[in-house]
Design an enzyme around this catalytic site. Structure first.
Site, mmCIF file in Angstrom:
data_model
loop_
_atom_site.group_PDB
_atom_site.id
_atom_site.type_symbol
_atom_site.label_atom_id
_atom_site.label_comp_id
_atom_site.label_asym_id
_atom_site.label_seq_id
_atom_site.Cartn_x
_atom_site.Cartn_y
_atom_site.Cartn_z
ATOM 1 N N LYS A 188 3.982 13.084 -1.510
ATOM 2 C CA LYS A 188 2.848 13.940 -1.133
ATOM 3 C C LYS A 188 1.980 13.217 -0.109
ATOM 4 O O LYS A 188 1.270 12.272 -0.436
ATOM 5 C CB LYS A 188 1.984 14.320 -2.334
ATOM 6 N N GLU A 263 -1.662 0.518 -4.610
ATOM 7 C CA GLU A 263 -2.187 -0.204 -3.439
ATOM 8 C C GLU A 263 -3.531 0.432 -3.134
ATOM 9 O O GLU A 263 -3.581 1.540 -2.601
ATOM 10 C CB GLU A 263 -1.260 -0.029 -2.234
ATOM 11 N N GLU A 396 -16.537 0.096 -0.108
ATOM 12 C CA GLU A 396 -15.609 0.329 0.998
ATOM 13 C C GLU A 396 -16.121 1.492 1.853
ATOM 14 O O GLU A 396 -16.256 2.608 1.367
ATOM 15 C CB GLU A 396 -14.224 0.655 0.436
HETATM 16 P P1 NAP Z 1 -7.626 8.873 -1.579
HETATM 17 O O1 NAP Z 1 -8.710 9.845 -1.492
HETATM 18 O O2 NAP Z 1 -7.520 8.013 -2.777
HETATM 19 O O3 NAP Z 1 -6.275 9.714 -1.408
HETATM 20 C C1 NAP Z 1 -5.013 9.135 -1.388
HETATM 21 C C2 NAP Z 1 -3.986 10.178 -1.793
HETATM 22 O O4 NAP Z 1 -4.203 10.570 -3.147
HETATM 23 C C3 NAP Z 1 -4.075 11.458 -0.979
HETATM 24 O O5 NAP Z 1 -2.768 11.944 -0.773
HETATM 25 C C4 NAP Z 1 -4.874 12.361 -1.891
HETATM 26 O O6 NAP Z 1 -4.716 13.729 -1.641
HETATM 27 C C5 NAP Z 1 -4.317 11.976 -3.235
HETATM 28 N N1 NAP Z 1 -5.173 12.347 -4.362
HETATM 29 C C6 NAP Z 1 -6.511 12.622 -4.380
HETATM 30 N N2 NAP Z 1 -6.917 12.921 -5.624
HETATM 31 C C7 NAP Z 1 -5.827 12.859 -6.423
HETATM 32 C C8 NAP Z 1 -5.603 13.054 -7.816
HETATM 33 N N3 NAP Z 1 -6.577 13.388 -8.639
HETATM 34 N N4 NAP Z 1 -4.356 12.873 -8.292
HETATM 35 C C9 NAP Z 1 -3.347 12.516 -7.476
HETATM 36 N N5 NAP Z 1 -3.484 12.328 -6.143
HETATM 37 C C10 NAP Z 1 -4.720 12.487 -5.630
HETATM 38 O O7 NAP Z 1 -7.602 7.899 -0.360
HETATM 39 P P2 NAP Z 1 -7.799 8.289 1.170
HETATM 40 O O8 NAP Z 1 -9.199 8.683 1.406
HETATM 41 O O9 NAP Z 1 -6.709 9.222 1.594
HETATM 42 O O10 NAP Z 1 -7.464 6.887 1.870
HETATM 43 C C11 NAP Z 1 -8.373 5.861 1.951
HETATM 44 C C12 NAP Z 1 -8.170 4.854 0.837
HETATM 45 O O11 NAP Z 1 -6.846 4.347 0.822
HETATM 46 C C13 NAP Z 1 -9.047 3.649 0.994
HETATM 47 O O12 NAP Z 1 -9.631 3.305 -0.228
HETATM 48 C C14 NAP Z 1 -8.082 2.559 1.429
HETATM 49 O O13 NAP Z 1 -8.509 1.261 1.162
HETATM 50 C C15 NAP Z 1 -6.859 2.930 0.698
HETATM 51 N N6 NAP Z 1 -5.675 2.333 1.313
HETATM 52 C C16 NAP Z 1 -5.042 1.300 0.664
HETATM 53 C C17 NAP Z 1 -3.934 0.714 1.222
HETATM 54 C C18 NAP Z 1 -3.233 -0.408 0.525
HETATM 55 O O14 NAP Z 1 -2.077 -0.631 0.826
HETATM 56 N N7 NAP Z 1 -3.858 -1.096 -0.391
HETATM 57 C C19 NAP Z 1 -3.434 1.177 2.442
HETATM 58 C C20 NAP Z 1 -4.097 2.219 3.070
HETATM 59 C C21 NAP Z 1 -5.218 2.795 2.490
HETATM 60 P P3 NAP Z 1 -5.763 14.436 -0.615
HETATM 61 O O15 NAP Z 1 -5.352 13.973 0.715
HETATM 62 O O16 NAP Z 1 -5.572 15.877 -0.789
HETATM 63 O O17 NAP Z 1 -7.125 13.997 -1.021
#
Ligand code: NAP
Ligand code: MG
Length: 493
Positions: A188, A263, A396
């Site tokens: 997804k 991650e 963050e």
């Molecule tokens: P996010 O809001 O946590 O979303 C990540 C993914 O999870 C999206 O596909 C999102 O769908 C989905 N999601 C949201 N709520 C969910 C739920 N209740 N159950 C299952 N899936 C759900 O993160 P983001 O805003 O897209 O990305 C930024 C974050 O990613 C930052 O915190 C960053 O540090 C982290 N990140 C970490 C790494 C690493 O390798 N450690 C790499 C890149 C980014 P939607 O798109 O529909 O919300």
């Protein structure tokens, strides 16, 4: 400013209203509902994708389960799986320009940056194509009456849930190892950036991945994502995203005790000592925090500077930041694109206001860029006079905002570096070899860069300490994440 002209293939892809991939078939959502895909450089919708829900996730999981159980992928000759994975890498490479244009439109990132990521995504598949032929079990110690050995087997049906900051790259990081070790997968992508993952699905089929082995469901996190992470027929979830959602994934996985790798977020320290090559350190620190508009989990957002060089370093950092040309993703001379969405723009500018009200001083940027139309542009922003306890140093922000914190010496630097709930990455700039290694050892983070930053390689494992998650992706450690071992006891009597 010269914008690259969209390739005819890109235009065709967008006009076709991209579909999801379920069981080898390009499909609409069962509800027929779609949602808009917005170009962050203009704020305008330019195509729409299916809004997959729990029913669509279930269909995709059933397809992946069927493909796993009948061994159409797992049972292939390892050399054949290797060949297909390598071909995916080659096809990505061949279609780099097309993929990079779509990524730039979808995420707002500069097309030149996107091209590099496409290369790296291809490289990830080429790296993993080496694995199917190199996975061994063991022969275990036993007496003469027994023959005991281990099989290293795939985990089964994997779910991949990914963020919007590196859309195709994150898709590659999930799909390539899952396939290399014989699993099937449902992916997804993030709702803001669903497009290149859909193209990758097409590429997988073209390369010869059997139907049902790779499935891509576009949709929202609380619908499709939640359904995938709670699905009782999914054996493993590989999640990349925020720490907040990571905790929800972990809870949802409890139903059938899925394996989970997380991650998550970061607030990485970037430490500059007085003996560093300051020119190199300022350029590197600048790239470490402003690349991809600061939307990097590993962004070196806390810049810890030894007080002896604080003022000199800050002026050179500001000078470096001012060379960063802000512009639309499709302009070839853009150094920094917009942030990904209106919501993210709000969040980032909110944190800039917060930093001011917490008493930190803006020495560079600090505003939205207004003269670039309705896109979500923010100036590269640097705060000085930051204390590590301030919210802008602890939370963050995920945008182009750096917080400079003055430190006294090595011990103080390590103490401040570790004073965070995160532990994803760190960078240290020094010409003193012992100091570099001392700091590398002292920091609680999954990656430490010395006199460099932001480097990754498919052969080097990646992951977090503390609330930056657990499990490791890439490299030899990913074998653990995507396989399980079985001990077989054979009586020789
Ligand atoms: P996010 O809001 O946590 O979303 C990540 C993914 O999870 C999206 O596909 C999102 O769908 C989905 N999601 C949201 N709520 C969910 C739920 N209740 N159950 C299952 N899936 C759900 O993160 P983001 O805003 O897209 O990305 C930024 C974050 O990613 C930052 O915190 C960053 O540090 C982290 N990140 C970490 C790494 C690493 O390798 N450690 C790499 C890149 C980014 P939607 O798109 O529909 O919300
Ligand atoms: Mg978008």
């Amino acid at each position: 400013m010269a914008q690259v002209e969209l390739l005819p293939e890109v235009q065709k892809f967008l006009e076709g209203e991209p579909k999801m991939l379920v069981d080898g078939v390009q499909t609409d959502a069962s509800s027929g509902v779609t949602f808009d895909v917005v170009d962050p450089s203009t704020g305008r919708a330019f195509t729409a994708v299916p809004r997959g829900n729990a029913k669509d996730v279930d269909a995709a999981v059933r397809a992946a389960r069927g493909a796993f159980e009948d061994r159409r992928w797992t049972g292939l000759r390892p050399g054949k799986r290797a060949e297909i994975l390598f071909k995916i890498g080659e096809l990505i490479k061949r279609r780099t320009r097309e993929l990079a244009q779509i990524e730039a439109l979808d995420s707002g990132k500069p097309v030149t940056l996107a091209s590099g990521e496409m290369w790296f995504a291809g490289e990830c598949f080429r790296y993993y194509s080496g694995w199917p032929t190199k996975i061994f079990g063991e022969t275990n110690p036993s007496d003469d009456s027994m023959f005991v050995y281990t099989l290293r087997e795939p985990v089964g049906v994997c779910g991949g849930i990914i963020p919007w900051n590196y859309p195709l790259l994150m898709a590659a990081w999930k799909i390539a190892p899952a396939l290399a070790f014989g699993n099937t997968i449902v992916l997804k992508p993030a709702e803001q950036t669903p497009l290149t993952a859909l193209l990758l699905g097409e590429i997988c089929l073209e390369a010869g991945v059997p139907e049902g082995v790779v499935n891509i469901v576009t949709g929202f996190g609380d619908e499709a994502g939640a359904a995938l992470s709670a699905h009782t027929d999914v054996d493993k979830i590989a999640f990349t995203g925020s720490t907040e959602v990571g905790k929800k994934i972990l809870q949802a996985s409890a139903g059938n005790l899925k394996r989970v790798t997380l991650e998550l977020g970061g607030k990485s320290p970037n430490i500059v000592f007085g003996d560093a090559n300051l020119r190199r350190a300022s350029k590197g620190s600048m790239m470490g925090v402003f690349t991809n508009s600061g939307q990097m989990c590993t962004a070196g957002t806390r810049i810890l500077v030894e007080k002896t060089v604080h003022d000199e370093f800050v002026s050179s950092l500001v000078e470096a930041a001012q060379t960063m040309k802000v512009g639309p993703g499709l302009a070839e001379d853009t150094g920094m694109g917009p942030v990904v969405s209106a919501e993210q723009l709000e969040r980032v500018t909110g944190y800039i206001d917060l930093g001011r009200s917490e008493g930190a001083e803006v020495v560079c940027g600090g505003e939205r860029v207004e003269d670039l139309g309705d896109g979500y542009f923010v100036q590269p922003t640097i705060f000085t006079g930051v204390r590590n306890s301030m919210r802008i140093a602890q939370e963050e922000i995920f945008g182009p905002v750096a917080a400079v914190i003055e430190v006294e010496d090595v011990d103080h630097a390590i103490e401040v570096a570790n004073d965070t709930m995160y532990g994803l990455a760190a960078a240290v700039w020094t010409t003193d070899l012992s100091k570099a290694h001392r700091v590398a050892r002292g920091i609680r983070a999954g990656t430490v860069w010395v006199n460099t930053s932001g480097l990754y390689d498919p052969g080097t494992s990646f992951g977090g300490y503390k609330q930056s998650g657990f499990g490791r992706e890439l490299g030899v450690h990913s074998v653990e994440a995507y396989t399980q071992t079985k001990s077989v006891w054979v009586s020789l009597k």
